[in-house]
Design a protein around this motif. Structure first.
Motif, PDB file in Angstrom:
ATOM      1  N   UNK B  38       1.000  -0.998  -0.124  1.00 59.63           N
ATOM      2  CA  UNK B  38       0.021   0.064   0.071  1.00 59.63           C
ATOM      3  C   UNK B  38       0.955   1.327   0.008  1.00 59.63           C
ATOM      4  N   UNK B  39       0.689   2.149  -0.664  1.00 63.36           N
ATOM      5  CA  UNK B  39       1.668   3.109  -1.140  1.00 63.36           C
ATOM      6  C   UNK B  39       1.018   4.494  -0.550  1.00 63.36           C
ATOM      7  N   UNK B  40       2.028   5.282   0.039  1.00 63.05           N
ATOM      8  CA  UNK B  40       1.591   6.502   0.586  1.00 63.05           C
ATOM      9  C   UNK B  40       2.155   7.667  -0.526  1.00 63.05           C
ATOM     10  N   UNK B  41       1.109   8.817  -0.577  1.00 58.41           N
ATOM     11  CA  UNK B  41       1.416   9.668  -1.472  1.00 58.41           C
ATOM     12  C   UNK B  41       2.487  10.440  -1.380  1.00 58.41           C
ATOM     13  N   UNK B  42       3.010  10.884  -0.102  1.00 52.77           N
ATOM     14  CA  UNK B  42       4.309  11.479   0.167  1.00 52.77           C
ATOM     15  C   UNK B  42       5.419  10.772  -0.509  1.00 52.77           C
ATOM     16  N   UNK B  43       5.433   9.426  -0.592  1.00 53.02           N
ATOM     17  CA  UNK B  43       6.308   8.669  -1.151  1.00 53.02           C
ATOM     18  C   UNK B  43       6.279   8.760  -2.582  1.00 53.02           C
ATOM     19  N   UNK B  65      -3.647  -0.318  -1.979  1.00 54.71           N
ATOM     20  CA  UNK B  65      -4.290   0.952  -1.886  1.00 54.71           C
ATOM     21  C   UNK B  65      -3.318   2.015  -2.021  1.00 54.71           C
ATOM     22  N   UNK B  66      -4.075   3.257  -2.421  1.00 52.85           N
ATOM     23  CA  UNK B  66      -3.255   4.486  -2.057  1.00 52.85           C
ATOM     24  C   UNK B  66      -3.728   5.030  -0.845  1.00 52.85           C
ATOM     25  N   UNK B  67      -2.635   5.640   0.016  1.00 54.79           N
ATOM     26  CA  UNK B  67      -3.084   6.244   1.200  1.00 54.79           C
ATOM     27  C   UNK B  67      -2.430   7.553   1.113  1.00 54.79           C
ATOM     28  N   UNK B  68      -3.208   8.704   1.420  1.00 52.44           N
ATOM     29  CA  UNK B  68      -4.626   9.070   1.508  1.00 52.44           C
ATOM     30  C   UNK B  68      -5.383   9.969   0.710  1.00 52.44           C
ATOM     31  N   UNK B  69      -6.473   9.807   0.396  1.00 57.89           N
ATOM     32  CA  UNK B  69      -7.276  11.204  -0.019  1.00 57.89           C
ATOM     33  C   UNK B  69      -8.013  11.601   1.545  1.00 57.89           C
ATOM     34  N   UNK B  70      -8.807  12.383   1.214  1.00 57.16           N
ATOM     35  CA  UNK B  70      -9.735  12.860   2.221  1.00 57.16           C
ATOM     36  C   UNK B  70      -9.329  14.163   2.798  1.00 57.16           C
ATOM     37  N   UNK B  71      -9.151  14.780   4.076  1.00 57.66           N
ATOM     38  CA  UNK B  71      -8.951  15.891   4.351  1.00 57.66           C
ATOM     39  C   UNK B  71     -10.190  16.961   3.953  1.00 57.66           C
ATOM     40  N   UNK B  72     -11.296  16.688   3.732  1.00 55.10           N
ATOM     41  CA  UNK B  72     -12.316  17.633   3.317  1.00 55.10           C
ATOM     42  C   UNK B  72     -12.725  18.833   3.949  1.00 55.10           C
ATOM     43  N   UNK B  90      -5.364  12.391  -6.255  1.00 57.47           N
ATOM     44  CA  UNK B  90      -5.029  11.176  -5.510  1.00 57.47           C
ATOM     45  C   UNK B  90      -5.637  10.015  -6.145  1.00 57.47           C
ATOM     46  N   UNK B  91      -6.685  10.129  -6.961  1.00 58.68           N
ATOM     47  CA  UNK B  91      -7.573   9.264  -7.635  1.00 58.68           C
ATOM     48  C   UNK B  91      -6.782   8.976  -8.924  1.00 58.68           C
ATOM     49  N   UNK B  92      -6.242   9.868  -9.581  1.00 59.44           N
ATOM     50  CA  UNK B  92      -5.344   9.578 -10.648  1.00 59.44           C
ATOM     51  C   UNK B  92      -4.260   8.766 -10.343  1.00 59.44           C
ATOM     52  N   UNK B  93      -3.759   9.001  -9.148  1.00 54.04           N
ATOM     53  CA  UNK B  93      -2.339   8.298  -8.910  1.00 54.04           C
ATOM     54  C   UNK B  93      -2.771   6.821  -8.446  1.00 54.04           C
ATOM     55  N   UNK B 102      -8.626   3.937  -3.121  1.00 56.83           N
ATOM     56  CA  UNK B 102      -8.203   5.089  -2.537  1.00 56.83           C
ATOM     57  C   UNK B 102      -8.640   5.160  -1.061  1.00 56.83           C
ATOM     58  N   UNK B 103      -7.827   5.357  -0.224  1.00 53.37           N
ATOM     59  CA  UNK B 103      -8.128   5.213   1.458  1.00 53.37           C
ATOM     60  C   UNK B 103      -8.554   6.586   1.723  1.00 53.37           C
ATOM     61  N   UNK B 104      -9.591   7.034   2.257  1.00 50.93           N
ATOM     62  CA  UNK B 104     -10.037   8.428   2.761  1.00 50.93           C
ATOM     63  C   UNK B 104      -9.795   8.500   4.284  1.00 50.93           C
ATOM     64  N   UNK B 105      -9.020   9.298   4.496  1.00 48.78           N
ATOM     65  CA  UNK B 105      -8.754   9.589   5.934  1.00 48.78           C
ATOM     66  C   UNK B 105      -9.715  11.245   6.066  1.00 48.78           C
ATOM     67  N   UNK B 106     -10.762  11.285   6.538  1.00 50.73           N
ATOM     68  CA  UNK B 106     -11.678  12.368   6.034  1.00 50.73           C
ATOM     69  C   UNK B 106     -11.460  13.654   6.634  1.00 50.73           C
ATOM     70  N   UNK B 107     -10.529  13.989   7.597  1.00 48.72           N
ATOM     71  CA  UNK B 107     -10.333  15.125   8.039  1.00 48.72           C
ATOM     72  C   UNK B 107     -10.870  15.781   9.504  1.00 48.72           C
TER      73      UNK B 107
END
Lengths: 273, 273
Positions: B38-43, B65-72, B90-93, B102-107
């Motif tokens: 599972x890959x993080x976006x900062x990486x 998965x890709x971690x993470x979208x969200x923070x709405x 994030x969706x494109x990635x 895409x994992x969502x940490x909602x914010x």
């Protein structure tokens, strides 16, 4: 009507002035014109129940609650029986100190099966219920923040406390709403409505970001993210108009001279509760 | 049938080896015969999406998965729109890296009105939904432990995630079950049942007593109080048989040579998941 809180409702939960003995806390309340106190059992033990009771009567302070009974789950029946006996002593202390409310911190699980531990909590409360009734003491189930599920309480939400109260089905049992424990809950206001008429206590402090210590991380009202007045009004709309306990475990407050601490909490109470 | 977990389901959530770059994590997985990551976006940002994608394809690793979208949630509409645009990236990635999730940490909430922030979360997810559909990426709402309500996610329970998924009403949206976040919940198994067919991911770690750090306090499976196999079986009974991500933020693991870390988590996975 601004809906502001009446400062006369402030009750000093004794853990907020942990470095004070019970006599010191009583004197501090009298000096600072705080009329109500919530008493912890380790402070009663320090000077004995009779002396505690004498001092409280002499002071004419009200006692909003005794903290705390509970801690019901244990692996063996004999250990669970010991806990029940200890809770009966807590009921006696509450009765002797003239309060109607014993706060229950229900206890953590001794193993990974939380549902079994939750049954033990129910069994424990049911076991002390007749004794509490005889002594005129109500039992306030306090759901603790889920971050305490592993070491303090398997009862973690107001929904669960309401369900537990419903299963026990006695007027002698109610719930305690502590903003620090419940503020995050998406179903909080529905559950406060559901607790209508059964709310036995309301506790305030605040959640300051970042929290650096689970147990000691509480802050003065107004320093954090909790919408305390909204929760207070919901609790009032559901029949609770009693004392509001200020319960803050916080090293900075504990280090401070007690009277300064009380002056601070009085000010924060008037402004942010 | 012992009901033991298949170790082939282990996915390395990249935060578990935070000190490794994406190329290092990929090589580590190959050496340790871990087939999924599972890959993080900062990486991804560190080496760019194209290079990330090339390396993943070359490695033939699966991406869970890709971690993470969200923070709405944000105070202004323009800020919320920026968050939505960032979620589209994030969706494109996720699509480019060949994962469906895409994992969502909602914010967290920018103010004290959590219910308004929860509406912003729903609006944010609805806003990216058509884009996610076009890209074949599902959105996994991950409820975070309530102790993160103030700084990471106003979505705090599986009940709330299920309700949110229900209100949005799209097959493109599901939930993520992370044992660290949900283990304490008295309604956990009912809510896992309610998530039947909508579970997009399952994450493991453990809750060791005492927790000394909210964010960094996770432990290796088996070191804490969580009944991980019971939760895994509940998730499986409700249709999830995909990768199981090991997601452990823990300074001791981070300090360790990466291969030792992976060997440890493989062993703990086989024994305690």
């Amino acid at each position: 009507m601004s809906g502001a809180v009446d400062v006369k409702r402030l009750s000093l939960n004794q853990i907020t002035t942990e470095n004070w003995s019970l006599p010191e806390a009583i004197e501090g309340c009298l000096r600072q014109e705080i009329e109500t106190i919530s008493i912890w059992r380790h402070k009663i033990a320090d000077i004995g129940l009779k002396e505690s009771s004498r001092l409280i009567r002499e002071s004419a302070l009200n006692v909003s609650s005794v903290c705390r009974g509970g801690m019901f789950p244990a692996l063996s029946q004999s250990e669970r029986n010991e806990r029940i006996e200890d809770n009966k002593r807590a009921v006696e202390e509450a009765a002797e100190l003239g309060t109607e409310v014993l706060v229950l911190v229900c206890g953590p699980s001794p193993h990974k099966d939380l549902s079994e531990s939750r049954k033990w909590v129910q069994e424990g409360i049911e076991a002390i219920l007749p004794f509490a009734q005889q002594h005129g003491v109500k039992l306030g189930i306090e759901p603790l923040h889920p971050m305490f599920a592993a070491d303090r309480s398997v009862i973690t939400t107001l929904a669960e406390a309401n369900d537990l109260k419903g299963r026990i089905g006695s007027e002698q049992v109610g719930v305690i709403v502590d903003v620090f424990h419940v503020w995050w809950d998406p179903y909080l206001y529905e559950e406060i409505d559901r607790a209508n008429g059964n709310i036995l206590g309301f506790h305030v402090s605040d959640w300051k970001v970042p929290i650096t210590d689970l147990f000691m991380g509480r802050s003065l009202m107004g320093e954090g993210v909790i919408d305390i007045p909204r929760i207070r009004k919901a609790v009032e709309q559901n029949g609770y108009h009693g004392p509001i306990e200020v319960e803050i475990m916080n090293k900075e407050l504990w280090k401070m001279p007690g009277d300064e601490n009380l002056a601070l909490i009085k000010k924060a109470f008037a402004q942010h509760v």
